[in-house]
Write a protein that holds these residues in place. Structure first.
Motif, short mmCIF file in Angstrom:
data_model
loop_
_atom_site.label_atom_id
_atom_site.label_comp_id
_atom_site.label_asym_id
_atom_site.label_seq_id
_atom_site.Cartn_x
_atom_site.Cartn_y
_atom_site.Cartn_z
N GLN A 115 0.76 -1.12 -0.10
CA GLN A 115 -0.12 0.09 -0.13
C GLN A 115 0.90 1.27 -0.09
OE1 GLN A 115 -2.62 -0.75 3.23
NE2 GLN A 115 -4.11 -1.59 2.03
N VAL A 116 1.83 1.17 0.76
CA VAL A 116 2.92 2.29 0.68
C VAL A 116 3.49 2.60 -0.61
CG1 VAL A 116 5.11 3.02 1.75
CG2 VAL A 116 3.36 2.43 3.28
N ALA A 117 3.82 1.64 -1.27
CA ALA A 117 4.37 1.56 -2.51
C ALA A 117 3.50 2.13 -3.70
CB ALA A 117 4.81 0.30 -3.10
N PHE A 118 2.08 1.81 -3.50
CA PHE A 118 1.08 2.24 -4.26
C PHE A 118 0.93 3.59 -4.15
CE2 PHE A 118 -3.23 3.99 -5.20
CZ PHE A 118 -3.37 3.10 -6.36
N PHE A 119 1.05 4.15 -3.08
CA PHE A 119 0.64 5.64 -2.82
C PHE A 119 1.98 6.47 -2.96
CE2 PHE A 119 -3.01 4.09 -0.37
CZ PHE A 119 -3.98 5.07 -0.96
N LYS A 120 3.28 5.84 -3.05
CA LYS A 120 4.50 6.58 -3.24
C LYS A 120 4.40 6.61 -4.72
CE LYS A 120 7.98 5.65 -0.65
NZ LYS A 120 9.42 5.19 -0.22
N HIS A 121 3.95 5.58 -5.51
CA HIS A 121 3.92 5.88 -6.97
C HIS A 121 3.15 6.83 -7.34
CE1 HIS A 121 4.10 4.47 -10.79
NE2 HIS A 121 2.93 4.50 -10.98
N LEU A 122 1.95 7.03 -6.79
CA LEU A 122 0.76 7.94 -7.13
C LEU A 122 1.21 9.10 -6.88
CD1 LEU A 122 -2.35 7.94 -7.60
CD2 LEU A 122 -2.69 8.04 -5.26
N LEU A 123 1.77 9.32 -5.79
CA LEU A 123 2.13 10.82 -5.30
C LEU A 123 3.47 11.21 -6.21
CD1 LEU A 123 1.89 10.30 -1.50
CD2 LEU A 123 0.67 12.10 -2.89
N ARG A 124 4.35 10.36 -6.38
CA ARG A 124 5.46 10.60 -7.41
C ARG A 124 5.16 11.21 -8.74
NH1 ARG A 124 9.82 5.84 -5.95
NH2 ARG A 124 10.58 6.81 -4.07
N GLU A 125 3.92 10.45 -9.19
CA GLU A 125 3.58 10.67 -10.37
C GLU A 125 2.58 12.23 -10.66
OE1 GLU A 125 1.19 7.41 -12.28
OE2 GLU A 125 3.12 6.62 -13.13
N ARG A 126 2.19 12.35 -9.32
CA ARG A 126 1.42 13.64 -9.36
C ARG A 126 2.35 14.71 -9.26
NH1 ARG A 126 -3.94 13.89 -6.45
NH2 ARG A 126 -4.10 12.18 -8.01
N GLU A 127 3.46 14.55 -8.47
CA GLU A 127 4.55 15.51 -8.43
C GLU A 127 5.04 15.82 -9.62
OE1 GLU A 127 8.41 16.28 -5.43
OE2 GLU A 127 7.98 14.36 -6.48
N LYS A 134 3.36 21.30 -2.85
CA LYS A 134 3.87 21.33 -1.65
C LYS A 134 3.26 20.25 -0.64
CE LYS A 134 4.70 24.41 2.37
NZ LYS A 134 4.52 25.47 3.07
N LYS A 135 1.99 20.22 -0.80
CA LYS A 135 1.25 19.06 -0.05
C LYS A 135 1.62 17.57 -0.60
CE LYS A 135 -2.87 21.71 0.89
NZ LYS A 135 -4.42 21.88 0.87
N VAL A 136 1.93 17.57 -1.66
CA VAL A 136 2.26 16.26 -2.41
C VAL A 136 3.49 15.96 -1.87
CG1 VAL A 136 3.19 15.09 -4.76
CG2 VAL A 136 0.90 16.20 -4.43
N GLN A 137 4.35 16.86 -1.86
CA GLN A 137 5.78 16.79 -1.20
C GLN A 137 5.78 16.36 0.23
OE1 GLN A 137 7.63 20.31 -3.18
NE2 GLN A 137 8.36 19.05 -4.86
N GLU A 138 5.03 17.21 0.87
CA GLU A 138 4.89 16.77 2.31
C GLU A 138 4.27 15.36 2.62
OE1 GLU A 138 2.33 19.98 3.49
OE2 GLU A 138 3.98 21.29 3.77
N ALA A 139 3.41 15.15 1.65
CA ALA A 139 3.00 13.66 1.71
C ALA A 139 3.97 12.59 1.58
CB ALA A 139 1.70 13.26 0.82
N LEU A 140 4.84 12.77 0.55
CA LEU A 140 5.83 12.20 0.20
C LEU A 140 7.08 12.04 1.57
CD1 LEU A 140 6.61 12.77 -3.55
CD2 LEU A 140 5.87 10.70 -2.43
#
Length: 149
Positions: A35-47, A95-101
């Motif tokens: 799950q962490v990998a899923f959201f890391k991928h999602l957030l990196r793509e959004r960034e 900025k929020k995406v980077q904070e989430a990462l």
């Protein structure tokens, strides 16, 4: 780093689950490594997308086309102002995406910053930058409405 394999996408050596797999995981597996990998991928793509949009805006604004007609010039200026407002919202989102990462790296992602309870996969899918559970967010909004915080 994300790599594609025959079975799917690998993030930091972990195959990320499909959306169906993610939603079917039991609650006791909340924020497991897949799950962490899923959201890391999602957030990196959004960034990456937000950064690309910012670069495109810079290019668009650099174009100095001389427009003699005042009405046309006003239209172009209004389009630029709209694009700048959109990019300002995206800058805040970046900025929020980077904070989430960062929270992902610290192991704090997916947990409500007020209560410590799970935020929940459906809410994180809808708002990957969420820092509050739905209940805590509703309480915060109610307080803001009542007290103008």
């Amino acid at each position: 780093m994300a790599n594609k394999t025959q079975g799917g996408i690998i993030v930091d050596g972990i195959e990320i689950p499909t959306l169906a797999e993610l939603l079917s995981m039991p609650e006791e597996d909340y924020m497991n490594e897949r799950q962490v990998a899923f959201f890391k991928h999602l957030l990196r793509e959004r960034e990456a997308q937000l950064k690309e949009n910012a670069g495109q805006t810079t290019e668009n604004l650099r174009e100095n086309t001389i427009i003699p007609d005042p009405s046309d010039r006003a239209t172009v200026e209004e389009e630029h102002a709209l694009e700048l407002r959109t990019r300002d919202r995206e800058r805040k989102l970046l900025k929020k995406v980077q904070e989430a990462l960062k929270r992902l790296d610290k192991g704090e992602y997916g947990w409500c910053e007020e209560t410590g309870d799970p935020i929940g996969i459906p809410r994180l899918l809808a708002r990957p930058t969420a820092t509050l559970s739905l209940e805590a967010q509703q309480r915060r909004e109610m307080r803001q409405k009542l007290y103008g915080d």
